[in-house]
Design a protein around this motif. Structure first.
Motif, PDB file in Angstrom:
ATOM      1  N   GLY A  91       0.850  -1.189   0.000  1.00 57.24           N
ATOM      2  CA  GLY A  91       0.000   0.000   0.000  1.00 57.24           C
ATOM      3  C   GLY A  91       0.878   1.229   0.000  1.00 57.24           C
ATOM      4  N   TRP A 131      -4.175   6.938  -1.639  1.00 53.36           N
ATOM      5  CA  TRP A 131      -3.484   5.689  -1.321  1.00 53.36           C
ATOM      6  C   TRP A 131      -4.062   4.543  -2.149  1.00 53.36           C
ATOM      7  N   ASN A 132      -3.175   3.711  -2.693  1.00 55.67           N
ATOM      8  CA  ASN A 132      -3.558   2.536  -3.477  1.00 55.67           C
ATOM      9  C   ASN A 132      -2.896   1.285  -2.913  1.00 55.67           C
ATOM     10  N   THR A 133      -3.512   0.156  -3.200  1.00 55.48           N
ATOM     11  CA  THR A 133      -2.904  -1.146  -2.963  1.00 55.48           C
ATOM     12  C   THR A 133      -2.449  -1.668  -4.313  1.00 55.48           C
ATOM     13  N   ARG A 148      -6.824  11.862  -5.257  1.00 62.16           N
ATOM     14  CA  ARG A 148      -7.419  10.613  -5.714  1.00 62.16           C
ATOM     15  C   ARG A 148      -7.317  10.513  -7.238  1.00 62.16           C
ATOM     16  N   GLY A 207      -7.992   5.606   0.933  1.00 63.01           N
ATOM     17  CA  GLY A 207      -7.897   5.717  -0.513  1.00 63.01           C
ATOM     18  C   GLY A 207      -8.289   7.079  -1.038  1.00 63.01           C
ATOM     19  N   ARG A 208      -9.229   7.723  -0.391  1.00 60.34           N
ATOM     20  CA  ARG A 208      -9.668   9.046  -0.864  1.00 60.34           C
ATOM     21  C   ARG A 208      -8.528  10.059  -0.806  1.00 60.34           C
ATOM     22  N   SER A 238      -5.691  -1.099  -6.736  1.00 59.04           N
ATOM     23  CA  SER A 238      -7.017  -0.784  -6.203  1.00 59.04           C
ATOM     24  C   SER A 238      -6.897   0.320  -5.158  1.00 59.04           C
ATOM     25  N   VAL A 239      -8.005   0.981  -4.924  1.00 56.72           N
ATOM     26  CA  VAL A 239      -8.067   2.048  -3.926  1.00 56.72           C
ATOM     27  C   VAL A 239      -8.003   1.404  -2.543  1.00 56.72           C
ATOM     28  N   MET A 240      -7.135   1.905  -1.671  1.00 56.83           N
ATOM     29  CA  MET A 240      -7.040   1.367  -0.310  1.00 56.83           C
ATOM     30  C   MET A 240      -8.280   1.733   0.492  1.00 56.83           C
ATOM     31  N   ALA A 241      -8.719   0.802   1.302  1.00 54.62           N
ATOM     32  CA  ALA A 241      -9.846   1.060   2.197  1.00 54.62           C
ATOM     33  C   ALA A 241      -9.481   2.168   3.177  1.00 54.62           C
ATOM     34  N   TYR A 242     -10.435   2.967   3.525  1.00 53.48           N
ATOM     35  CA  TYR A 242     -10.340   4.025   4.538  1.00 53.48           C
ATOM     36  C   TYR A 242      -9.515   5.234   4.114  1.00 53.48           C
TER      37      TYR A 242
END
Length: 119
Positions: free
Chosen positions: A49, A81-83, A56, A77-78, A71-75
């Motif tokens: 991550g 942050w990406n995974t 974004r 991501g906005r 993918s967009v990281m949970a919590y």
């Protein structure tokens, strides 16, 4: 050495970087003073991550280029942050560069006195 180990070693070799486990079983790389360090990479065995962009929209470029592996990281991501998957289409060199870019973005936000000396 697995891609996860390579990413982990690279992240922790950056100036002032240190490992932390803020949640049981979740290894992260931080930079800055130990009492106020900031995360710059979430270090998993199959993904990393990273702060992938200042916004974004900028981080979404990863999703456009690698729709199956980014993918967009949970919590968080906005906040850009990406995974990124370690075992997919993203070349290792790009993953290493993404970790460095994330590190640079986080270091730039640290107070000057808290920034590690750059080599």
């Amino acid at each position: 050495m697995t891609p996860g180990e390579q990413i982990r070693d690279h992240a922790l070799s950056l100036p002032g970087a240190w490992p932390d486990e803020p949640w049981e079983g979740d290894l992260v790389a931080k930079v800055g003073p130990e009492d106020k360090g900031k995360m710059f990479a979430f270090l998993g065995d199959t993904s990393v991550g990273v702060k992938a962009g200042a916004s974004r929209e900028e981080a979404d470029e990863w999703l456009d280029r690698y729709p199956d592996d980014a993918s967009v990281m949970a919590y968080i991501g906005r906040n850009g942050w990406n995974t990124l998957a370690l075992d997919g289409a993203i070349p290792l060199e790009e993953l290493l560069e993404a970790v460095e870019d994330s590190y640079d973005a986080i270091v730039a936000k640290l107070p000057k006195k808290a920034r590690p000396p750059q080599e």
